[in-house]
Each structure stands twice: as structure tokens, then as C-alpha cells.
Design an enzyme around this catalytic site. Structure first.
Site, mmCIF file in Angstrom:
data_model
loop_
_atom_site.group_PDB
_atom_site.id
_atom_site.type_symbol
_atom_site.label_atom_id
_atom_site.label_comp_id
_atom_site.label_asym_id
_atom_site.label_seq_id
_atom_site.Cartn_x
_atom_site.Cartn_y
_atom_site.Cartn_z
ATOM 1 N N PRO A 287 0.836 -1.209 0.000
ATOM 2 C CA PRO A 287 0.000 0.000 0.000
ATOM 3 C C PRO A 287 0.870 1.257 0.000
ATOM 4 O O PRO A 287 1.915 1.288 0.663
ATOM 5 C CB PRO A 287 -0.826 -0.110 1.286
ATOM 6 N N GLY B 58 2.387 4.957 0.594
ATOM 7 C CA GLY B 58 2.469 6.016 1.598
ATOM 8 C C GLY B 58 2.002 5.600 2.986
ATOM 9 O O GLY B 58 1.536 6.433 3.753
ATOM 10 N N LEU C 2 5.329 1.381 4.721
ATOM 11 C CA LEU C 2 5.897 0.070 4.391
ATOM 12 C C LEU C 2 6.968 0.165 3.297
ATOM 13 O O LEU C 2 7.345 -0.841 2.703
ATOM 14 C CB LEU C 2 4.787 -0.893 3.950
ATOM 15 N N SER D 104 6.893 1.745 0.284
ATOM 16 C CA SER D 104 6.428 1.569 -1.105
ATOM 17 C C SER D 104 7.257 2.386 -2.090
ATOM 18 O O SER D 104 7.561 1.927 -3.193
ATOM 19 C CB SER D 104 4.949 1.955 -1.228
ATOM 20 N N SER D 105 7.647 3.595 -1.712
ATOM 21 C CA SER D 105 8.370 4.433 -2.673
ATOM 22 C C SER D 105 9.785 3.901 -2.907
ATOM 23 O O SER D 105 10.277 3.923 -4.042
ATOM 24 C CB SER D 105 8.387 5.904 -2.239
ATOM 25 N N ASP E 171 15.155 2.745 3.853
ATOM 26 C CA ASP E 171 14.187 2.038 3.005
ATOM 27 C C ASP E 171 14.842 1.528 1.723
ATOM 28 O O ASP E 171 14.630 0.377 1.321
ATOM 29 C CB ASP E 171 13.021 2.967 2.626
HETATM 30 C C1 MEV Z 1 9.807 6.640 8.153
HETATM 31 O O1 MEV Z 1 9.544 5.383 7.513
HETATM 32 C C2 MEV Z 1 10.886 6.477 9.188
HETATM 33 C C3 MEV Z 1 11.352 7.784 9.830
HETATM 34 O O2 MEV Z 1 12.329 7.410 10.799
HETATM 35 C C4 MEV Z 1 11.958 8.727 8.815
HETATM 36 C C5 MEV Z 1 13.256 8.236 8.183
HETATM 37 O O3 MEV Z 1 13.976 7.448 8.788
HETATM 38 O O4 MEV Z 1 13.537 8.710 7.047
HETATM 39 C C6 MEV Z 1 10.227 8.485 10.541
#
Ligand code: MEV
Length: 299
Positions: free
Chosen positions: A84, A86, A89, A91-92, A135
């Protein structure tokens, strides 16, 4: 020829928000994937559930940026995804990394995985204004990873259930919440700094608990981490309602995953069906998934 690559999403076992201040965190790739198929073409087309466009930084910002980064090659790209958008998880990152990898193979560009992860992080920063490399790194390499050391940790041998509140998924949400925590930290450093330090300490303790396969204690600490994220102001009533439903159904532990402000929570459990039913009864959209060591792959 068509090249298809897929890349995973991620959850945080511990440490979101504190990781922004250099504290350790544990992020885990999960078996929810975004698939990108790339074919040479005489024009750029990008197709997904939300429509078909050319290079379009409003509708398909990450794929457009990936095409541009690799040299604007004329290509037809199809996106399908289990993740899903935004909702915390990753996604981007998954769409960015899978696109970079598929173009890299289809056009024989010869970039290695570390370069793809670095380019993916640059793209996230360009589009979101700020992003940690977590990520894109986890989506490229998979597994359970301690950030910032990038040490690979034991993959938990239990299940995970994600509950989506279906609220708060806006493109600039992460940046807004990171800023909100920064303001709280500036206003009350003597109170907020220790909270951030404590959140960082979960990852240190978590590493040895993962080694011992002590999922009960890991869950207990996820519960404490959730409370501290709530204290930082990134919780919502809906998130907590799903978190408590999961715990009451016997999960080892449950917490927000990602930036908060809506989006998803995650529960660690060895009875995923019971936990999923409880989350659903509390109004969440459920995804039962598992940890994965697979990062970006050619399919
Ligand atoms: C967002 O998925 C996680 C945060 O720690 C921001 C980041 O690490 O870029 C809130």
C-alpha cells in the site's frame, strides 16, 4: 525482451524517528513486493493502477526520477505492487529500486547493487525533501538490518501481521512528522532527548534477543517502543486501537511502523490468523506477511 524486477517493502522492528538523530534501528524486508517490467520502446510510457503517463513527476514521481537518473532511456514500464502506498511500508523505495534494477538490466548499464541503493536514496531525497537511506538499502539487499551499521541480523522465525489504518497516507506525511518531532525536541530537549536515546537502545537489545530467538521479549520491547512513539506525538487513536487488538489476541508485541500519523502498525506473532482477525475486527485492513532475505531480484 522484457525485464521484470521486484523489490520488497519493509517494516521497522525498532527505531523509527530516533534513527533520524543517528540512533540505531532495526529494519526488516517483508515479503510484499513491487514488480516493474521494462521493455525498450520508442517513447516513455509508465503504466500503473493510477493510469498511463509519460515522464510525469506528479503521477509517477519515483519511476520518472529513476528513468531520468539512468539517462532518460525510451522505455515502456509497467508497475504492479502488493505494498500500500504512503503507509510506512517503504512503497516508494521498492518502486524506485525495482525500476532502477530493471532498467539497469534491460539496457545493460552495469551498475552494482550498492550503486542502485545509493541512486535510490538520492531519488527519495529529491522527491521527498528528506529521507534516511534505510528504506532503499533494505529494499535493495533484503533481510533484517541494523541501521546505521548495516549489520545483517538473524531473521525472526515467527510471523508478522501488518494492520493498515487506511488513514493519513499523504506524500509529504513523513517529512511533516519528522519536522513535528524535531519541534518537540527543540521545545523540550531535556524530556525528548532521553526518549530518543531510549528508542535507540531497543535496537541494541533487539540484536541479542533476535540471536536468542526470544520473540516474547522482542514483542515486549516493541510494546514499549510503541508507547514512546506515542509520547513523541506520532501515534493516532486508530493505530493504537489496532495495536491493542493485536496484543489482546496474543501477539508477542505490536507497534506503529514507519512515520506514524496513520498508516500501518505491525504485530510479531506465532498465531497470525488470530491476530489478523482481531485487527480486522478493530477496523484495520490486514496483510499477513513474512520476513524475507530477498532484496531486489530479477523475476
Ligand atoms: C519513516 O519510515 C521512518 C522515519 O524514521 C523517517 C526516516 O527514517 O527517514 C520516521
Amino acid at each position: 525482451m522484457t525485464t521484470t524486477c521486484s523489490a520488497p517493502g519493509k517494516i521497522y522492528l525498532f527505531g523509527e524517528h530516533a534513527v533520524v538523530y543517528g540512533e540505531p534501528a532495526i529494519a526488516c524486508a517483508v515479503d510484499l513486493r513491487t514488480r516493474i517490467s521494462v521493455e525498450k520502446s520508442d517513447a516513455i510510457t509508465i503504466s500503473s493502477d493510477i493510469g498511463t503517463t509519460g515522464l510525469d513527476f506528479d503521477i509517477h514521481p519515483y519511476v520518472s526520477a529513476a528513468i531520468k537518473k539512468l539517462g532518460c532511456m525510451e522505455t515502456s514500464i509497467k508497475i504492479t505492487s502488493d505494498i500500500p502506498m504512503g503507509s510506512g511500508l517503504g512503497s516508494s523505495a521498492a518502486v524506485t529500486i525495482a525500476t532502477l534494477a530493471a532498467i539497469n538490466i534491460e539496457f545493460g548499464l552495469g551498475h552494482d547493487s550498492a550503486e542502485l541503493a545509493r541512486m535510490g536514496h538520492e531519488i527519495e531525497k529529491e522527491i521527498q525533501g528528506a529521507a534516511s537511506p534505510t528504506d532503499t538499502y533494505v529494499s535493495t539487499f533484503g533481510g533484517v538490518v541494523e541501521i546505521p551499521s548495516r549489520k545483517r541480523l538473524e531473521i525472526p522465525g515467527c510471523g508478522i501481521v501488518v494492520g493498515n489504518t487506511n488513514k493519513g497516507a499523504t506524500p509529504k506525511k513523513t517529512a511533516r512528522l519528522v519536522k513535528q518531532v524535531a519541534t518537540l525536541k527543540e521545545d523540550y530537549p531535556e524530556i525528548v532527548n532521553p526518549i530518543i536515546k531510549t528508542i535507540g537502545s531497543f535496537a541494541v537489545k533487539g540484536e541479542s534477543l533476535l540471536q536468542k530467538k526470544d520473540y516474547c521479549s522482542l514483542g515486549e520491547l516493541m510494546n514499549v517502543n510503541h508507547g514512546l512513539l506515542d509520547a513523541l506525538g506520532v501515534g493516532t487513536a486508530e493505530l493504537s486501537s489496532l495495536v491493542y487488538a493485536a496484543r489482546n489476541a496474543g501477539a508477542f508485541g505490536a507497534k506503529i511502523t514507519g512515520a506514524g500519523g496513520g498508516g500501518c502498525m505491525v504485530a510479531l506473532t506465532d498465531s497470525p490468523d488470530e491476530v489478523a482477525s482481531a485487527i480486522e475486527a478493530a477496523g484495520g485492513k490486514v496483510i499477513i506477511t513474512k520476513f524475507t532475505s530477498k532484496g531486489v531480484i530479477r523475476e
